[in-house]
Structures are given as structure tokens and as C-alpha cells.
Design a protein around this motif. Structure first.
Motif, short mmCIF file in Angstrom:
data_model
loop_
_atom_site.label_atom_id
_atom_site.label_comp_id
_atom_site.label_asym_id
_atom_site.label_seq_id
_atom_site.Cartn_x
_atom_site.Cartn_y
_atom_site.Cartn_z
N SER A 20 3.85 -0.39 44.83
CA SER A 20 3.62 -0.44 43.31
C SER A 20 4.83 0.29 42.81
O SER A 20 5.30 1.20 43.14
N GLN A 21 5.39 -0.68 41.74
CA GLN A 21 6.52 -0.28 41.00
C GLN A 21 6.27 -0.10 39.52
O GLN A 21 5.72 -1.10 39.01
N SER A 22 6.35 1.21 38.92
CA SER A 22 6.45 1.25 37.43
C SER A 22 7.61 1.18 36.78
O SER A 22 8.45 1.63 37.17
N THR A 23 7.52 0.63 35.68
CA THR A 23 8.64 0.36 34.82
C THR A 23 7.97 0.87 33.25
O THR A 23 6.88 0.63 33.12
N ALA A 24 9.11 1.18 32.50
CA ALA A 24 8.74 1.61 31.17
C ALA A 24 9.63 1.15 30.09
O ALA A 24 10.79 0.80 30.63
N ASN A 25 9.33 0.91 28.97
CA ASN A 25 10.21 0.63 27.90
C ASN A 25 10.44 1.47 26.72
O ASN A 25 9.45 2.24 26.53
N TYR A 26 11.61 2.00 26.25
CA TYR A 26 11.80 3.09 25.23
C TYR A 26 12.83 2.52 24.37
O TYR A 26 13.62 1.54 24.53
N THR A 27 12.74 3.12 22.95
CA THR A 27 13.61 2.93 22.06
C THR A 27 14.47 4.15 22.13
O THR A 27 13.80 5.45 22.16
N VAL A 28 15.65 4.19 21.97
CA VAL A 28 16.50 5.47 22.27
C VAL A 28 17.56 5.28 20.94
O VAL A 28 18.13 4.20 20.44
N GLU A 29 17.34 6.53 20.15
CA GLU A 29 17.84 6.72 18.88
C GLU A 29 18.74 7.89 18.93
O GLU A 29 18.39 9.10 19.25
N PHE A 30 20.01 7.90 18.50
CA PHE A 30 21.05 8.99 18.48
C PHE A 30 21.18 9.27 16.76
O PHE A 30 21.51 8.33 16.35
N ALA A 31 20.91 10.30 16.27
CA ALA A 31 20.92 10.68 15.02
C ALA A 31 22.05 11.52 14.76
O ALA A 31 21.90 12.86 15.40
N PRO A 58 31.05 3.47 20.36
CA PRO A 58 29.95 3.06 21.07
C PRO A 58 29.14 3.93 22.12
O PRO A 58 29.66 4.56 22.97
N LEU A 59 27.81 4.02 21.91
CA LEU A 59 26.78 4.65 22.81
C LEU A 59 26.79 4.12 24.33
O LEU A 59 26.36 2.88 24.27
N ALA A 60 27.29 4.93 25.25
CA ALA A 60 27.13 4.36 26.45
C ALA A 60 26.15 4.77 27.29
O ALA A 60 26.27 6.17 27.61
N LEU A 61 25.31 4.15 27.89
CA LEU A 61 23.98 4.64 28.64
C LEU A 61 23.90 4.01 30.03
O LEU A 61 24.12 2.81 30.13
N VAL A 62 23.57 4.87 30.88
CA VAL A 62 23.29 4.29 32.40
C VAL A 62 22.17 5.01 32.93
O VAL A 62 21.65 6.03 32.63
N THR A 63 21.21 4.21 33.46
CA THR A 63 19.94 4.57 34.27
C THR A 63 20.34 4.55 35.81
O THR A 63 21.11 3.67 36.11
N VAL A 107 24.13 0.15 29.85
CA VAL A 107 23.56 -0.51 28.32
C VAL A 107 24.64 0.34 27.42
O VAL A 107 25.06 1.54 27.26
N VAL A 108 25.36 -0.55 26.53
CA VAL A 108 26.33 -0.18 25.49
C VAL A 108 25.86 -0.54 24.07
O VAL A 108 25.71 -1.77 23.92
N GLY A 109 25.58 0.62 23.42
CA GLY A 109 25.04 0.37 22.06
C GLY A 109 26.18 -0.03 21.06
O GLY A 109 27.24 0.07 21.31
N SER A 110 25.72 0.10 19.83
CA SER A 110 26.84 0.05 18.73
C SER A 110 27.61 1.40 18.56
O SER A 110 27.01 2.40 19.07
N VAL A 120 20.92 3.03 17.33
CA VAL A 120 19.68 2.62 18.14
C VAL A 120 19.84 1.45 19.18
O VAL A 120 20.46 0.79 18.97
N ILE A 121 19.30 2.00 20.41
CA ILE A 121 19.20 1.06 21.53
C ILE A 121 17.72 0.61 21.63
O ILE A 121 17.14 1.22 21.95
N ASN A 122 17.59 -0.64 21.28
CA ASN A 122 16.15 -1.07 21.32
C ASN A 122 15.78 -1.35 22.78
O ASN A 122 16.76 -1.98 23.53
N SER A 123 14.51 -1.17 23.19
CA SER A 123 13.86 -2.05 24.26
C SER A 123 14.73 -1.82 25.52
O SER A 123 15.40 -2.78 26.12
N LEU A 124 14.85 -0.39 25.89
CA LEU A 124 15.67 -0.08 27.10
C LEU A 124 14.43 0.02 28.22
O LEU A 124 13.50 0.65 28.17
#
Length: 313
Positions: A20-31, A58-63, A107-110, A120-124
Motif C-alpha cells: 500500500s502506497q500513500s500519496t498526498a496533494n498540497y498547495t504550497v504558498e510562499f508569502a 523562482p521558487l525551487a522545491l524538491v521532494t 518543481v520550479v514555481g514562478s 504559489v505552487i498548485n497541486s504538489l
């Protein structure tokens, strides 16, 4: 010139395990709330005037799987983090992620063209196997200042709620210094640090006070728990590749291996790597091999195989 014929090995990968593998979806916002103390004496962070060109790269994000993989306070900045902190570029960082078996995705945001505002990075989408998040953005212009988080886990440890994923939460962000360029002003033209330093907090160091410069919010959207058949032998990763001679075989699911062998392009066995039971990472020294293309073959105790091209520079 001697002609060399490459041998291609066709390996049939057969599913080994259901899990069983779990995944999740998040919205990430830098203010960002970056502003001058003279404008906002209560919450302002900059003790000097902001430049007219103040902005964020640009916001650079790695999981990924393991903390401190991509940056660590008190350690030297990687070329990728240095590039983000000095220029706002993300290409080197993306290459570091894509060649590191500890990472799942980058993921590289704006960017943000002003001092204050949000990115905002939508749907991570985040996988249970890669639940940590590292993120960075340049405070621009500056010598080598950035905001970042290092290996924040999105797992809560409580599988009865959100399938074990954290609900919405917010982190305060403070400035960091990459330790690669000198300077105390908002300028992009500065001498290199000599000697090169380490990543350190910039709080209470000119031009910043001890106030937070922004926040990062992870908004939980949804999660799933799915039972699926996985080709676990295919989950084993070899890095770095290309390599200068030292490699790591990452086996996070602890699949029981019977052999790890290296063949040259003619199909001749040139190296056998010792297999250690119940070890998630095998380290191998291949510096005695000549530069060139090789085939690394993994074999499980029940006869399943995985082969991967290996380049030694």
C-alpha cells in the motif's frame, strides 16, 4: 580506430511485491513580507532601504527521502544552492536533483517581481516514499542571500488521519547566507568569499534584524491509499551516474539481492560488488576501472534482474 560493438541486454522485470502506497496533494504558498523597518517599525526586517529592484527568484522545491540532502546550515552550499542564492538560477539545482537517487521530483514555481507578495505552487503531489520537502528562493538583489527549508516532512505519523499526512500548516521563514560571496548591501556584484564559508542564518546580521521575512504554508488538499503491484527491483537506484568512480546503490525497500555485478561493453564481468544483507545503501569504489560505458546488473535471490547503463568519467 578499434571498433567496439555495444551489447544490449534485454531484461524482463517481473513484479515482486504488492504494497500500500500513500500519496498526498498540497498547495504550497510562499508569502513575502519583506520591507524596511523605517516603513514598518513593528514587523519590518530590513534595517536599510530596499532597492527599487527588490524581488524573489523562482521558487525551487524538491521532494526527497533524507534530511540534509540538498542543503544544511553549517555546511558548504552545493553548486545548485550557490547558483540560486547568487543569481536566482535553478538549472544547476535541478540537475543535482535529477542525478540524486534520494530525490523524487523537482518543481520550479514562478518568481516574484516585488519585495512583498506571494508565490504559489498548485497541486504538489507527494509520495510516502519521498515525504520530505526542501525549498529555496533568492532574496534579490543580494550577494548570496536566500530563504529556504531543509527536509520538512509532510508525514504526521498518525495514519488514522489524512492517511498519515499533515493537515494544513505554516512555517516562518528567515534569511540565510550561502557563504559564497561577501557583502552587506543589496547588490548582485560582489567578491567571492575567500575562503568559502558555510550556510548560516542571516538574522541579526546587516541588513536584517531578527524578524521573519515571510511564511510558507502547506495546504492539505487530499490523499489516497492505494494497493498496487510494484516492480520493486526497478525501485533500486544507482547514483551518481555518470560517476568519477564512486557509486551508491540505493535499496530503500531492502530487496534481498544475490549479486551486484559490473560488465564492460563486451559483456565481460569486470567487477563484483559485495552484497550486504539488510543494508539500504551499498557504496562501491570503481576507480580501478577505465573511463567508459559499463552495464551494472542487479540480481535478487529469486532470480529477478535489473540492468542499468553506467558511465565512468
Amino acid at each position: 580506430m578499434k571498433k567496439i560493438t555495444l551489447l544490449f541486454f534485454c531484461i524482463c522485470f517481473i513484479p515482486l511485491l504488492s504494497f500500500s502506497q500513500s500519496t498526498a496533494n498540497y498547495t504550497v504558498e510562499f508569502a513575502s513580507i519583506w520591507e524596511e523597518v523605517s516603513t514598518n517599525p513593528t514587523d519590518g526586517q530590513s534595517t536599510i532601504n530596499l532597492p527599487n529592484s527588490a524581488h524573489w527568484s523562482p521558487l525551487a522545491l524538491v521532494t526527497h527521502q533524507t534530511a540534509d540532502t540538498f542543503f544544511k546550515v553549517g555546511a558548504a552550499a552545493s553548486p545548485g544552492i550557490e547558483d540560486i542564492a547568487e543569481t536566482g538560477g535553478t538549472n544547476i539545482f535541478q540537475n543535482e536533483v535529477n542525478t540524486n537517487a534520494d530525490a523524487d521530483k523537482v518543481v520550479v514555481g514562478s518568481g516574484l517581481g516585488s519585495a512583498k507578495g506571494s508565490i504559489v505552487i498548485n497541486s504538489l503531489d507527494v509520495s510516502e516514499n519521498y515525504p520530505l520537502v526542501t525549498l529555496a528562493s533568492m532574496i534579490a538583489p543580494s550577494p548570496d542571500w536566500f530563504i529556504g527549508i531543509n527536509g520538512i516532512s509532510l508525514r504526521s505519523g498518525n495514519n488514522s488521519v489524512n492517511n498519515g499526512w499533515k493537515d494544513t500548516f505554516t512555517i516562518d521563514l528567515y534569511p540565510y547566507d550561502a557563504g559564497t560571496e561577501d557583502g552587506n548591501l543589496y547588490s548582485g556584484s560582489n567578491p567571492d568569499s575567500n575562503p568559502i564559508g558555510v550556510i548560516a542564518s542571516r538574522s541579526n546580521v546587516t541588513p536584517f534584524n531578527d524578524k521573519k521575512i515571510g511564511t510558507l504554508t502547506f495546504t492539505y488538499n487530499s490523499s489516497t491509499l492505494s494497493a498496487e503491484t510494484a516492480n520493486t527491483v526497478d525501485s533500486i537506484k544507482i547514483f551518481p551516474n555518470p560517476t568519477h568512480g564512486h557509486i551508491t546503490v540505493s535499496n530503500i525497500q531492502n530487496i534481498e539481492l544475490s549479486s551486484v555485478k559490473v560488465y564492460n561493453v563486451l559483456g565481460r564481468l569486470v567487477k563484483q560488488i559485495k552484497v550486504i544483507k539488510d543494508v539500504s545503501k551499498l557504496h562501491a569504489n570503481l576507480t580501478d576501472l577505465s573511463k567508459g560505458i559499463y552495464l551494472l546488473n542487479l540480481k535478487t535471490i529469486d532470480g529477478k534482474n535489473k540492468s542499468e547503463k553506467l558511465v565512468i568519467n
